[in-house]
Design an enzyme around this catalytic site. Structure first.
Site, PDB file in Angstrom:
ATOM      1  N   MET A  55      -7.916   2.004   8.979  1.00  0.00           N
ATOM      2  CA  MET A  55      -7.138   0.884   8.456  1.00  0.00           C
ATOM      3  C   MET A  55      -6.275   0.265   9.547  1.00  0.00           C
ATOM      4  O   MET A  55      -5.804   0.958  10.442  1.00  0.00           O
ATOM      5  CB  MET A  55      -6.236   1.351   7.314  1.00  0.00           C
ATOM      6  CG  MET A  55      -6.902   1.354   5.964  1.00  0.00           C
ATOM      7  SD  MET A  55      -5.651   1.634   4.663  1.00  0.00           S
ATOM      8  CE  MET A  55      -6.710   1.595   3.209  1.00  0.00           C
ATOM      9  N   GLY A  56      -6.005  -1.026   9.407  1.00  0.00           N
ATOM     10  CA  GLY A  56      -5.162  -1.732  10.363  1.00  0.00           C
ATOM     11  C   GLY A  56      -5.686  -3.140  10.551  1.00  0.00           C
ATOM     12  O   GLY A  56      -6.634  -3.355  11.284  1.00  0.00           O
ATOM     13  N   ASN A  73       6.418  -5.828   5.525  1.00  0.00           N
ATOM     14  CA  ASN A  73       7.054  -7.099   5.890  1.00  0.00           C
ATOM     15  C   ASN A  73       6.991  -8.147   4.770  1.00  0.00           C
ATOM     16  O   ASN A  73       7.871  -8.993   4.673  1.00  0.00           O
ATOM     17  CB  ASN A  73       6.508  -7.650   7.219  1.00  0.00           C
ATOM     18  CG  ASN A  73       5.010  -7.503   7.324  1.00  0.00           C
ATOM     19  OD1 ASN A  73       4.320  -7.433   6.296  1.00  0.00           O
ATOM     20  ND2 ASN A  73       4.490  -7.456   8.535  1.00  0.00           N
ATOM     21  N   THR A 118       5.285   1.627   5.853  1.00  0.00           N
ATOM     22  CA  THR A 118       3.916   1.167   6.119  1.00  0.00           C
ATOM     23  C   THR A 118       3.207   2.103   7.084  1.00  0.00           C
ATOM     24  O   THR A 118       3.771   2.508   8.092  1.00  0.00           O
ATOM     25  CB  THR A 118       3.848  -0.271   6.680  1.00  0.00           C
ATOM     26  OG1 THR A 118       2.518  -0.506   7.160  1.00  0.00           O
ATOM     27  CG2 THR A 118       4.792  -0.497   7.844  1.00  0.00           C
ATOM     28  N   ILE A 119       1.981   2.435   6.745  1.00  0.00           N
ATOM     29  CA  ILE A 119       1.174   3.250   7.670  1.00  0.00           C
ATOM     30  C   ILE A 119       0.757   2.412   8.871  1.00  0.00           C
ATOM     31  O   ILE A 119       0.363   2.952   9.893  1.00  0.00           O
ATOM     32  CB  ILE A 119      -0.084   3.829   6.994  1.00  0.00           C
ATOM     33  CG1 ILE A 119      -1.050   2.727   6.533  1.00  0.00           C
ATOM     34  CG2 ILE A 119       0.296   4.718   5.828  1.00  0.00           C
ATOM     35  CD1 ILE A 119      -2.438   3.234   6.198  1.00  0.00           C
ATOM     36  N   ASP A 120       0.839   1.070   8.746  1.00  0.00           N
ATOM     37  CA  ASP A 120       0.407   0.197   9.843  1.00  0.00           C
ATOM     38  C   ASP A 120       1.403   0.194  11.002  1.00  0.00           C
ATOM     39  O   ASP A 120       1.053  -0.210  12.108  1.00  0.00           O
ATOM     40  CB  ASP A 120       0.222  -1.241   9.348  1.00  0.00           C
ATOM     41  CG  ASP A 120      -0.932  -1.356   8.374  1.00  0.00           C
ATOM     42  OD1 ASP A 120      -1.850  -0.519   8.455  1.00  0.00           O
ATOM     43  OD2 ASP A 120      -0.905  -2.268   7.537  1.00  0.00           O
ATOM     44  N   LEU A 166      -8.417   7.475   3.024  1.00  0.00           N
ATOM     45  CA  LEU A 166      -8.150   8.901   3.231  1.00  0.00           C
ATOM     46  C   LEU A 166      -6.877   9.183   4.020  1.00  0.00           C
ATOM     47  O   LEU A 166      -6.157  10.121   3.689  1.00  0.00           O
ATOM     48  CB  LEU A 166      -9.370   9.577   3.880  1.00  0.00           C
ATOM     49  CG  LEU A 166     -10.644   9.525   3.016  1.00  0.00           C
ATOM     50  CD1 LEU A 166     -11.797  10.242   3.708  1.00  0.00           C
ATOM     51  CD2 LEU A 166     -10.407  10.145   1.645  1.00  0.00           C
ATOM     52  N   GLY A 174       0.821  -1.210   0.000  1.00  0.00           N
ATOM     53  CA  GLY A 174       0.000   0.000   0.000  1.00  0.00           C
ATOM     54  C   GLY A 174       0.850   1.254   0.000  1.00  0.00           C
ATOM     55  O   GLY A 174       1.829   1.337   0.736  1.00  0.00           O
ATOM     56  N   GLU A 223     -10.099  -1.648  11.409  1.00  0.00           N
ATOM     57  CA  GLU A 223     -10.847  -2.518  10.500  1.00  0.00           C
ATOM     58  C   GLU A 223     -10.644  -3.993  10.851  1.00  0.00           C
ATOM     59  O   GLU A 223     -11.489  -4.825  10.557  1.00  0.00           O
ATOM     60  CB  GLU A 223     -10.423  -2.261   9.051  1.00  0.00           C
ATOM     61  CG  GLU A 223      -8.953  -2.568   8.816  1.00  0.00           C
ATOM     62  CD  GLU A 223      -8.469  -2.285   7.397  1.00  0.00           C
ATOM     63  OE1 GLU A 223      -9.214  -1.719   6.592  1.00  0.00           O
ATOM     64  OE2 GLU A 223      -7.306  -2.646   7.117  1.00  0.00           O
TER      65      GLU A 223
END
Lengths: 388, 388
Positions: A176-177, A107, A132-134, A293, A12, A233
């Site tokens: 997200m997540g 990862n 990663t935004i995670d 977003l 992503g 999520e």
């Protein structure tokens, strides 16, 4: 070393993944004037298909401008190559006489680099640069892309909380997540005072229980007159199944090529809306799906995140000259330092949010959780306190 | 005139409604030092209940800081008073010896002021100061609150389009707007080139047809390799019923006190997701509900919007000294001018987006639509062009 560098982006996109790209390219050109830098389009697919952009020929101005642009400028892919696919990639890299391959991603991307390292027998350097935004990479204090996304989430919840002070009710925002709750926890980073939302934070690391959820909301409504909720999520019930899987009939679930249930849809929002309508009748309740977003918003790019991502790219080129590995952002005395770690320490592993970032048995951040966010996301806004 | 001014905020909050509040309060204090300025909490409910904040005693610093804060600092209400309720309000205003009542809000708010004007027999000045992200007030070129919300939507779509260049598929973002499509149309304000999304824009003013929708997406996918869609929450079928009403069983629809169907839920998102899954099988598709995120985002407040909202507040106080009416932002030679118009010209009326803001029979903006947005929302970001 390194006359020919191949570089690609996977997974992503984020707000700053192009900073890492630009950092690596500019460092390669600085240290090896005349070197060839090939950008593979759509990650390893570009290597498989021989689809490259010549990044050596782009002006520094153009690269700096694309660095400041969110999303993956080379395109991305969700392909998670197996051994056979990796042989094809290796053949592609040999075809262009690559000396090093820098792959920017999470990862899974590190996993690809690990397979390639083993398959190549040391003939080429493979570097994983983090993105990663995670925020779920092992060995990293935080990851490039997280801070910008987290600031979006923090400002969104600060803003929605102000909105619901004016027109009270229940608000749930789905963030997200899939496995890690960091981004959802960031919703609480910029709370103004003890009355501020989000009042409840649900992350994948803690089992979700419907009855408890409803009780928590009732208690919050009684205390604050409104209830602002942040949900990942990927929240799961105690059975270990995601809430979406628990609530949606199996035949209606969408799965990706890896068998993962799609979580980014509105299914969870619909499920939460149904719970609120059934168990909290007559209370104004609204549910939004933040979805895409936060992850690459051009209006909310953190300068710190941008600089760290660029630096990670510079470091990634250096790592290529040292035989490869995974680039990691670590913390030392409150500062971010960049280090090279083994690919095996990152590949395919998920870093979860530490359990003590939340209060024991409660769905709100602990002092430790707040301290982590305060260090990464100093408050950017200082609003006035409403008169209600 | 005006020894005692009552001021309140109604309807959905915006990013800049507190600017209008501060403008009116500071102007009242400037012109009538020592005057009493009472802020009614939660709109006319505060007048009914005698629940006021003394705004005369607040420092200018505090007022300037609250001005820069999104959402309605006094609280808001969705109450749409009838004649009897208005008598109660009038009695409340008389009880505090109000000389003027300034009510900041949309067309329902103007309607309340019109009823009060008639009921009071000219004993008091009633002013409507404009506010709405929907941009749907008659007599106004645009409304305070719209530009900030529109910039959020424009930057979100610019960003998501970049995201979907990297990982192609179909994306639909659902944007607030029950009857007017301005905010949804703003999604196209900052397109970069002819390839940019949103490729399709659906507003309440044009009938939505499922078969046509699916055909449009297929054509867009064939041409651009991805399809970015902006939809108003209030899109309706040719029958005139909202899509949500068409798709959701009547007994499951939530209605407000005025019988309006709730549109801000995830129902429409779910409906769109279902259409995409059924009619465009196998194509990656994602749907987000923007919901509350654009309307008062602290990270995306337009300085122009803020200044105009403040100026509208200053003008509103002046209008109170001139007997009342509705404050309107109009356009003259490309500049925004503020004028006083009759309440009856605004009250209860909805301004729709002009039909020629869209291409005839197409779901994309016309040159005229783009020109309007270009004037109000000059491009704020100048990203680099991706390599894919």
């Amino acid at each position: 070393m390194s006359e020919t560098i191949v570089i690609a982006q996977g997974g992503g996109p984020t707000a700053v993944i192009n900073q890492t790209l630009a950092g690596a390219v500019l460092e390669a050109r600085r240290r090896h004037p005349g070197c060839r830098v090939l950008g593979a389009r759509h990650g390893v697919r570009g290597i498989r298909d021989g689809d490259y952009v010549d990044l050596g020929g782009r002006s520094e101005d153009e690269l700096r401008r694309i660095a400041a642009t969110p999303s993956a400028a080379l395109g991305s892919t969700r392909d998670k190559p197996d051994a056979a696919y990796c042989e094809t990639i290796l053949a592609g890299l040999r075809k262009v006489s690559a000396d090093a391959f820098i792959y920017i991603g999470g990862n899974d991307t590190a996993g690809t680099q690990q397979i390639l390292t083993e398959a190549s027998g040391g003939s080429m350097a493979f570097v994983h640069a983090p993105k990663t935004i995670d925020n779920d990479l092992e060995q990293n204090d935080h990851t490039p892309g997280f801070i910008s996304a987290a600031e979006f989430v923090a400002s969104a919840f600060l803003s929605v909380d102000l909105d619901f002070r004016a027109l009270p009710g229940i608000y749930a925002g789905i963030v997200m997540g899939r496995h890690a709750g960091f981004l959802t926890a960031a919703s609480a980073a910029w709370r103004l005072d003890d009355d501020s939302g989000p009042h409840l934070v649900y992350v994948p690391e803690r089992a979700f229980d419907r009855a408890r959820f409803v009780d928590d909301i009732k208690a919050t409504m009684a205390r604050h007159g409104r209830c602002i909720i942040a949900l990942s999520e990927g929240i799961s019930s105690a059975s270990g199944r995601s809430l979406v899987e628990d609530l949606i009939p199996a035949e209606m679930l969408e799965r990706d090529a890896h068998g993962n249930v799609r979580l980014s849809g509105t299914d969870l929002g619909q499920a939460i809306e149904r719970i609120l309508a059934e168990d909290l009748k007559g209370v104004r309740a609204r549910v939004d799906t933040f979805g895409y977003l936060p992850r690459g918003n051009i209006g909310m790019i953190s300068p710190v995140d941008a600089q760290e991502a660029f630096d990670a790219g510079v470091f990634a080129f250096d790592a290529a000259t040292r035989g490869g590995g995974s680039v990691a952002l670590q913390e030392e005395d409150g500062k971010t330092v960049i280090r090279l770690v083994p690919l095996s320490a990152v590949a395919g592993k998920t870093r979860h949010m530490p359990d003590d970032f939340l209060e024991p048995d409660e769905n709100r951040l602990s002092a430790k959780g707040h301290a982590y966010l305060d260090r990464l996301l100093p408050r950017r806004f200082d609003p006035g306190m409403p008169f209600v």
